[in-house]
Write an enzyme that holds these catalytic residues in place. Structure first.
Site, PDB file in Angstrom:
ATOM      1  N   GLY A  81     -78.245  -8.303 -80.970  1.00 19.52           N
ATOM      2  CA  GLY A  81     -78.439  -8.044 -82.396  1.00 19.52           C
ATOM      3  C   GLY A  81     -78.803  -6.631 -82.811  1.00 19.52           C
ATOM      4  O   GLY A  81     -78.403  -6.176 -83.882  1.00 19.52           O
TER       5      GLY A  81
ATOM      6  N   GLU B 290     -85.773  -3.670 -82.554  1.00 19.86           N
ATOM      7  CA  GLU B 290     -85.378  -5.060 -82.800  1.00 19.86           C
ATOM      8  C   GLU B 290     -84.693  -5.164 -84.170  1.00 19.86           C
ATOM      9  O   GLU B 290     -85.006  -4.399 -85.086  1.00 19.86           O
ATOM     10  CB  GLU B 290     -86.652  -5.933 -82.723  1.00 19.86           C
ATOM     11  CG  GLU B 290     -86.483  -7.408 -82.881  1.00 19.86           C
ATOM     12  CD  GLU B 290     -85.552  -8.096 -81.890  1.00 19.86           C
ATOM     13  OE1 GLU B 290     -84.383  -7.696 -81.804  1.00 19.86           O
ATOM     14  OE2 GLU B 290     -85.978  -9.083 -81.259  1.00 19.86           O
TER      15      GLU B 290
ATOM     16  N   ASP C 144     -88.938 -12.807 -86.183  1.00 20.17           N
ATOM     17  CA  ASP C 144     -89.071 -14.078 -86.874  1.00 20.17           C
ATOM     18  C   ASP C 144     -90.383 -14.721 -86.397  1.00 20.17           C
ATOM     19  O   ASP C 144     -91.460 -14.335 -86.843  1.00 20.17           O
ATOM     20  CB  ASP C 144     -87.822 -14.891 -86.525  1.00 20.17           C
ATOM     21  CG  ASP C 144     -87.737 -16.205 -87.243  1.00 20.17           C
ATOM     22  OD1 ASP C 144     -88.258 -16.308 -88.348  1.00 20.17           O
ATOM     23  OD2 ASP C 144     -87.133 -17.149 -86.692  1.00 20.17           O
TER      24      ASP C 144
ATOM     25  N   THR D 164     -89.971 -14.222 -78.932  1.00 19.37           N
ATOM     26  CA  THR D 164     -89.098 -13.483 -78.019  1.00 19.37           C
ATOM     27  C   THR D 164     -89.659 -12.080 -77.771  1.00 19.37           C
ATOM     28  O   THR D 164     -89.790 -11.627 -76.634  1.00 19.37           O
ATOM     29  CB  THR D 164     -87.676 -13.353 -78.621  1.00 19.37           C
ATOM     30  OG1 THR D 164     -87.264 -14.625 -79.082  1.00 19.37           O
ATOM     31  CG2 THR D 164     -86.685 -12.818 -77.618  1.00 19.37           C
ATOM     32  N   LEU D 165     -89.997 -11.431 -78.854  1.00 13.87           N
ATOM     33  CA  LEU D 165     -90.510 -10.074 -78.764  1.00 13.87           C
ATOM     34  C   LEU D 165     -91.840 -10.030 -78.003  1.00 13.87           C
ATOM     35  O   LEU D 165     -92.110  -9.098 -77.245  1.00 13.87           O
ATOM     36  CB  LEU D 165     -90.685  -9.530 -80.183  1.00 13.87           C
ATOM     37  CG  LEU D 165     -90.890  -8.043 -80.318  1.00 13.87           C
ATOM     38  CD1 LEU D 165     -89.822  -7.279 -79.565  1.00 13.87           C
ATOM     39  CD2 LEU D 165     -90.874  -7.652 -81.780  1.00 13.87           C
TER      40      LEU D 165
ATOM     41  N   ASP E 292     -75.893 -12.076 -86.275  1.00 16.14           N
ATOM     42  CA  ASP E 292     -74.732 -12.971 -86.277  1.00 16.14           C
ATOM     43  C   ASP E 292     -75.072 -14.394 -86.701  1.00 16.14           C
ATOM     44  O   ASP E 292     -76.243 -14.797 -86.723  1.00 16.14           O
ATOM     45  CB  ASP E 292     -74.148 -13.050 -84.870  1.00 16.14           C
ATOM     46  CG  ASP E 292     -74.991 -13.935 -83.946  1.00 16.14           C
ATOM     47  OD1 ASP E 292     -76.219 -13.710 -83.875  1.00 16.14           O
ATOM     48  OD2 ASP E 292     -74.443 -14.864 -83.326  1.00 16.14           O
TER      49      ASP E 292
ATOM     50  N   ARG F 180     -71.451  -9.828 -87.527  1.00 17.91           N
ATOM     51  CA  ARG F 180     -72.229  -8.674 -87.062  1.00 17.91           C
ATOM     52  C   ARG F 180     -71.716  -7.375 -87.698  1.00 17.91           C
ATOM     53  O   ARG F 180     -72.440  -6.406 -87.810  1.00 17.91           O
ATOM     54  CB  ARG F 180     -72.122  -8.532 -85.537  1.00 17.91           C
ATOM     55  CG  ARG F 180     -72.796  -9.644 -84.750  1.00 17.91           C
ATOM     56  CD  ARG F 180     -72.905  -9.213 -83.284  1.00 17.91           C
ATOM     57  NE  ARG F 180     -73.121 -10.335 -82.387  1.00 17.91           N
ATOM     58  CZ  ARG F 180     -74.313 -10.830 -82.073  1.00 17.91           C
ATOM     59  NH1 ARG F 180     -75.395 -10.322 -82.603  1.00 17.91           N
ATOM     60  NH2 ARG F 180     -74.419 -11.842 -81.238  1.00 17.91           N
TER      61      ARG F 180
END
Ligand code: 5GP
Length: 180
Positions: free
Chosen positions: A43, A98, A102, A106-107, A158, A164
């Protein structure tokens, strides 16, 4: 292909001017530090490529790729490393790039993982922030736009690998956003 209604929420000119502003700020903060920008694939590659051209000081670029376990769109925080960095970041000033934060799960995983490699400093820049949905507490130094809790696409983001290439940020129709 499924027909999906999109509504533009951040036009191209606003994205451009924000990226320029973020780039200038980072260049000022990291003068003489030769930082490494770490893009999270896939992303962030559009944002990163525009951002780096606005960071008009010497710097390096690297990428990391992760897959999140859980349902298609919901991060679980359990993360598998698909592609690791090529560079050694020990003692370096690192900036994670990034596209959107959200839940932050993940981060958070990536941040903890990179911290074990002993960088001199580690900061985060994100184009978009959906703070309402945050589950992991993470310090984000540079934020482009704070957005509401909708599923968004464009500028690298996406939906099933599409959209994208849109030069702006759009939200998906209400039904899709609610399911999200
Ligand atoms: P988190 O771990 O913060 O919940 O989610 C991280 C990843 O989920 C982001 O890097 C992004 O790939 C994806 N994601 C979160 N929100 C959105 C969104 O609104 N649109 C798209 N396309 N991806 C999102």
């Amino acid at each position: 292909m499924e027909k999906i209604e999109l509504k533009k929420i951040i036009p191209q000119w606003k994205v451009k001017s924000k990226v320029k502003k973020l780039g200038r700020k980072i260049a000022k903060d990291y003068k003489d530090k030769n930082p490494i920008l770490v893009g999270i694939l896939k992303g962030s590659f559009v944002f990163l490529s525009d951002l780096m051209r606005q960071i008009k000081i010497p710097h390096e670029v690297d990428f990391i790729s992760v897959a999140s376990y859980g349902s298609e769109k919901k991060a679980s925080g359990v993360v598998r490393l698909l592609k690791d960095l090529s560079s050694n970041i020990e003692g370096r000033d690192v900036i994670i790039v990034e596209d959107i934060v959200d839940t932050g799960l993940t981060l958070n995983y990536i941040r903890q993982n990179l911290l074990t490699r002993k960088p001199k400093s580690l900061e985060i820049v994100t184009l978009l922030d959906k703070k309402q949905r945050r589950k992991a507490k993470i310090p984000i130094k540079y934020i482009g736009f704070r957005i509401a809790n909708n599923f968004v696409v464009g500028y690298g983001l996406d939906y099933n690998e599409n959209y994208r290439n849109l030069p702006y940020i759009a939200k998906m129709d209400e039904k899709k956003s609610k399911a999200w």
